[in-house]
Write an enzyme that holds these catalytic residues in place. Sequence first.
Site, PDB file in Angstrom:
ATOM      1  N   HIS A  35       0.825  -1.213   0.000  1.00 48.18           N
ATOM      2  CA  HIS A  35       0.000   0.000   0.000  1.00 48.18           C
ATOM      3  C   HIS A  35       0.861   1.266   0.000  1.00 48.18           C
ATOM      4  CE1 HIS A  35       0.926   0.944   4.197  1.00 48.18           C
ATOM      5  NE2 HIS A  35       0.802  -0.346   4.432  1.00 48.18           N
ATOM      6  N   ARG A  92      -6.044   0.996   4.051  1.00 48.98           N
ATOM      7  CA  ARG A  92      -4.921   1.513   3.278  1.00 48.98           C
ATOM      8  C   ARG A  92      -4.577   0.612   2.088  1.00 48.98           C
ATOM      9  NH1 ARG A  92      -3.284  -0.303   8.291  1.00 48.98           N
ATOM     10  NH2 ARG A  92      -1.413  -1.622   8.475  1.00 48.98           N
ATOM     11  N   GLU A 142      -1.677  -6.796   7.650  1.00 48.96           N
ATOM     12  CA  GLU A 142      -0.325  -6.569   8.145  1.00 48.96           C
ATOM     13  C   GLU A 142      -0.083  -7.403   9.397  1.00 48.96           C
ATOM     14  OE1 GLU A 142       2.641  -6.209   8.037  1.00 48.96           O
ATOM     15  OE2 GLU A 142       3.083  -4.080   7.755  1.00 48.96           O
ATOM     16  N   HIS A 152       0.506  -5.566   2.552  1.00 45.99           N
ATOM     17  CA  HIS A 152       1.339  -4.867   3.535  1.00 45.99           C
ATOM     18  C   HIS A 152       2.752  -5.425   3.539  1.00 45.99           C
ATOM     19  CE1 HIS A 152      -2.489  -3.292   5.165  1.00 45.99           C
ATOM     20  NE2 HIS A 152      -2.933  -4.473   4.775  1.00 45.99           N
TER      21      HIS A 152
END
Length: 204
Positions: free
Chosen positions: A9, A58, A84, A154
Amino acid sequence: MPKLVLVRHGQSVWNLQNRFTGWIDVPLTEKGKEEAYKAGELLKDIKFDVAYTSMLTRAQETLRIILETIGLYIPVIKDQALNERHYGALQGLNKDRAREKWGKEIVHLWRRSYDIPPPEGESLKDTAARTIPFLERTIMGDILDGRNVLVSAHGNSLRSIVMYIENLSPEEIVKVEIPTGTPIVYELDENGKLLNKEIRHLGD
């Protein structure tokens, strides 16, 4: 040959503030949106069939901007397995403040070791334990069917995928940095084996 493209991202608000983010849902900065747009420009030559992303804004916003830039409307699968790494007690803390609280060496160990988690959080090994089975079960199924796949996720969930695709050791993967908004393009054979890797940058 099918392609698997990984994109971390774009810059988030907490990236900018040097804070541990983990599973906290924070938006992209204006720079992060621009990084996503540039990633889309760099991927206009690939006809993707399906996209995957995490449950975090995100990564989803990055994917949305990339697909809009390319002009593609394709199925998007969202799954927590691509989230993440969970940073536990570190989430929300400024990284310098965390070093003051626990010590520089300990925080470095939590961040850069493969199997030592922060308090109440995940190690990279823990992250891989959820990301890789999902990869094998879903994403690699699309690859084996000849589909081009885009993954917006991520730094650490993508590290897990890189480790799998490139057959890296735990010692090797902890040294791998994945910059925001920079596409990694893998070309794979019909059995999912790596044929070629390309990291795309503007101006290449």
